[in-house]
Design an enzyme around this catalytic site. Sequence first.
Site, PDB file in Angstrom:
ATOM      1  N   CYS A 179      -1.860  -4.833   4.590  1.00 30.22           N
ATOM      2  CA  CYS A 179      -1.297  -4.652   3.241  1.00 30.22           C
ATOM      3  C   CYS A 179      -0.076  -3.737   3.162  1.00 30.22           C
ATOM      4  CB  CYS A 179      -2.332  -4.064   2.296  1.00 30.22           C
ATOM      5  SG  CYS A 179      -3.790  -5.049   2.090  1.00 30.22           S
ATOM      6  N   HIS A 221       0.168   0.082  -3.561  1.00 33.04           N
ATOM      7  CA  HIS A 221      -0.274   0.447  -2.208  1.00 33.04           C
ATOM      8  C   HIS A 221       0.856   0.944  -1.296  1.00 33.04           C
ATOM      9  CE1 HIS A 221      -3.682  -0.291   0.958  1.00 33.04           C
ATOM     10  NE2 HIS A 221      -3.526   0.972   0.603  1.00 33.04           N
TER      11      HIS A 221
END
Length: 578
Positions: free
Chosen positions: A74, A130
């Site tokens: 990610c 993120h």
Amino acid sequence: MFRGVSCLLILSIILSLVNGSTTSIKPNIIIILIDDMGMNDVSFHGSNQILTPNIDALAYNGVLLNKHYVPNLCTPSRATLLTGKYPIHTGMQHWVIITDEPWGLPKKERLMPELFREAGYSTHLVGKWHLGFWRQDLTPTMRGFDHHYGYYNGYIDYYDHQVRLLGTNYSAGLDFRRDFEPNPKANGTYATEAFTSEAKRIIEEHDKSKPLFMVLSHLAVHTGNEDNPMQAPEEEVAKFSHIKDPKRRTYAGMISSLDKSVGQTMRALKDNDMLNNTIVLLYSDNGAPTVGIHSNAGSNYPYRGQKESPWEGGIRSVGALWSPLLEKQGYVSNQAIHAIDWLPTLAAAAGVSLPQDLELDGENLWPSLSEKAEPKPRKFIHVLDEVFGYSSYMSDTLKYVNGSSFDGQYDYWLGDLEANEDDPLSGIYGEQVLASEVQSVLGSHGLTEDRILQMRSEATQKCPAIEGQDPLQPHYRCEPLVAPCFFDLAQDPCERYNLARLYPLQLEKLRQEVEEFRQTAIPSARVPFSDERADPIFHNGNWEWWNNTESDSSAGTCSRNLWIILGSIVALVYVNRF
Ligand SMILES: *[C@@H]1O[C@H](CO)[C@@H](O)[C@H](O)[C@H]1NC(C)=O
Ligand SMILES: *[C@@H]1O[C@H](CO)[C@@H](O)[C@H](O)[C@H]1NC(C)=O
Ligand SMILES: *[C@@H]1O[C@H](CO)[C@@H](O)[C@H](O)[C@H]1NC(C)=O
Ligand SMILES: *[C@@H]1O[C@H](CO)[C@@H](O)[C@H](O)[C@H]1NC(C)=O
Ligand SMILES: *[C@@H]1O[C@H](CO)[C@@H](O)[C@H](O)[C@H]1NC(C)=O
């Protein structure tokens, strides 16, 4: 003289009118970023188990990106999209940002939303970030997004939008905001639906004198918290009674909700007269985690490995590009393309000029994609993680792997689907795609069931045997923890025949190329420290920045200087007046 002035005036009005009519508004850019979905989890790569008619229709009407590559995790993947650089060039190559770790994407990087905003775009992030939040100046609305609705961490609960860390003393905390404001109002709304509603609102309320840049960054189909990882609306899960494994059945429900979202987003663009000047890019940030950490029962089969591994299953991702601005539409592209390429590619497509000194790793592939050019060879450094000690590299069709992740636990072919679990509707697959929301939004343009099936077959991976050769012969074995391997993806896309023993010179050449990349890498920016000040108990029950020291970046100094200069001017004016 009067006449002269009025002439000039008229001339300038005419000029500005001409100018206004020729500078057409830049295209809207919509990036639908999916989290952790496998190559075998959409139906356009051939699976009959989970049908994704909307996503498939988008691909069949645009460019089906059959060789779309991404970092295998990610945080590195998102950093790559927004910078156009490899993670080794931003310090984001190692691991993800853990909730209580004090680090983020360095402030010196100029991000895609910043560059598009400077070019006149209204910029929005819906969903996952993120890329760090321990300092407020790292959060999305301070990194180029005018607006953010969503969360800062890797995942949240799909319904109450909290992050709960098992095995720690942290209290549960809400990670859901509208810009800086905590947003408990959406509590109870399934995340995919909450994000879709917000995307629709942004589209509906968008000021059409400006182009729109929106990243719709879904939680789906990542797992939720460890105490309740698989969450989907019951009515979606109920559509998949043909899938026996309850985990995969719920996963199918998550995908189904996501597929609906794609239809609704396209509908909103159409209803607001924006679609004809829009570019839509859809892809998964990395392969699915079939087993292990955050496993969601996703499948990258028949590709080897999975998320967070050096194999194709981790780095080759579902992708589709759609736009009426593409010269050629409705085809399967075998051009190798990487997340590094999107910044220069989308900027070129939109006529956004990039600063001269912006150092990018990617290249502009808009002309090749638009004109359906012959695929050109590329070199990608997929993984170079000095901390875990593994690398993955591709030079045209040759793929090099040295070392591995998790002691090699993900080095296999995972996620082969059960036989006899086809969706009953898969018998009329083509009809399903043509009956989708996306297809009805786009209109038929002569897309037929035959053409759909043909493209689907082109995009379905087989694992051919190299003629007369058995991959189980010992000299083809690959043990990347023992010695580096390489494969020829042109003949062996499933990474079954390690050629390292047969072609040591070629292996050495690949090793040297990886070495060249290693020379350019900067150290990992990760700060592997659990900072307990992150605890939501200190932040009114929210996950929130816990250090408000101003950034050390030049941008910060510049704006400070600007204030000093402005202050001095005001003072001078004041002094002169009185
Ligand atoms: C949680 O707190 C207890 C008591 O202070 C402590 O003994 C334990 O080590 C803590 N656990 C973690 C994971 O920090
Ligand atoms: C969300 O709603 C549930 C049910 O009403 C409630 O128990 C919970 O405390 C709420 N969570 C948050 C974070 O507000
Ligand atoms: C798109 O459609 C709108 C509304 O129908 C129209 O005003 C506009 O000129 C069209 N733009 C392009 C680029 O075709
Ligand atoms: C392969 O990776 C290991 C572990 O990181 C490293 O020690 C070794 O030098 C690498 N070998 C080559 C040939 O690059
Ligand atoms: C905040 O971060 C800076 C480094 O950016 C550090 O020097 C400082 O000690 C931190 N302050 C607190 C209160 O943690």
